[in-house]
Design a protein around this motif. Structure first.
Motif, PDB file in Angstrom:
ATOM      1  N   HIS A 149     -72.928  42.823 -99.232  1.00 47.90           N
ATOM      2  CA  HIS A 149     -73.444  42.582-100.575  1.00 47.90           C
ATOM      3  C   HIS A 149     -74.978  42.520-100.567  1.00 47.90           C
ATOM      4  CE1 HIS A 149     -73.457  38.579 -98.803  1.00 47.90           C
ATOM      5  NE2 HIS A 149     -74.394  38.289 -99.663  1.00 47.90           N
ATOM      6  N   LEU A 183     -78.508  43.736-100.606  1.00 47.58           N
ATOM      7  CA  LEU A 183     -79.172  44.949-101.066  1.00 47.58           C
ATOM      8  C   LEU A 183     -80.133  45.502-100.015  1.00 47.58           C
ATOM      9  CD1 LEU A 183     -79.612  46.911-103.390  1.00 47.58           C
ATOM     10  CD2 LEU A 183     -81.327  45.345-104.291  1.00 47.58           C
ATOM     11  N   ASN A 238     -67.460  45.824-106.995  1.00 51.10           N
ATOM     12  CA  ASN A 238     -67.591  44.363-107.062  1.00 51.10           C
ATOM     13  C   ASN A 238     -68.855  43.864-106.379  1.00 51.10           C
ATOM     14  OD1 ASN A 238     -65.148  44.089-108.463  1.00 51.10           O
ATOM     15  ND2 ASN A 238     -64.004  44.078-106.542  1.00 51.10           N
ATOM     16  N   ARG A 239     -69.958  44.561-106.629  1.00 50.36           N
ATOM     17  CA  ARG A 239     -71.270  44.207-106.078  1.00 50.36           C
ATOM     18  C   ARG A 239     -71.328  44.293-104.558  1.00 50.36           C
ATOM     19  NH1 ARG A 239     -74.289  40.374-110.154  1.00 50.36           N
ATOM     20  NH2 ARG A 239     -75.904  40.910-108.678  1.00 50.36           N
ATOM     21  N   ARG A 240     -70.484  45.121-103.964  1.00 54.61           N
ATOM     22  CA  ARG A 240     -70.478  45.338-102.516  1.00 54.61           C
ATOM     23  C   ARG A 240     -70.662  46.820-102.231  1.00 54.61           C
ATOM     24  NH1 ARG A 240     -69.456  40.923 -99.675  1.00 54.61           N
ATOM     25  NH2 ARG A 240     -69.249  42.072 -97.753  1.00 54.61           N
TER      26      ARG A 240
END
Length: 69
Positions: free
Chosen positions: A6, A8, A26-28
């Motif tokens: 996750h 960035l 899912n933000r991964r």
């Protein structure tokens, strides 16, 4: 194998090093790679990219919290 993170900064580092981004969910970030996540985390934390990300976060604290105008 496919690994996910996750973080960035780590994801950008992995992509910059040639990893193939398989999907974002899912933000991964999911990458196809032969290295383990731990190997990538160590390589990233020893890179100039990590130092850059830390400095960027420090400078971000100087921005006002109100919307930009």
């Amino acid at each position: 194998m496919v690994i996910s993170t996750h973080r960035l900064g780590l994801a950008a580092f992995m992509k910059m090093q040639g990893c193939s981004l398989e999907k974002f969910e899912n933000r991964r970030f999911f990458f196809a790679t032969e290295k383990t996540l731990t190997d990538w985390e160590i390589e990233y934390s020893n890179s100039c990219c990590y130092r850059h990300d830390l400095e960027l976060c420090e400078l971000r604290k100087l921005y006002p919290t109100s919307p930009r105008g």
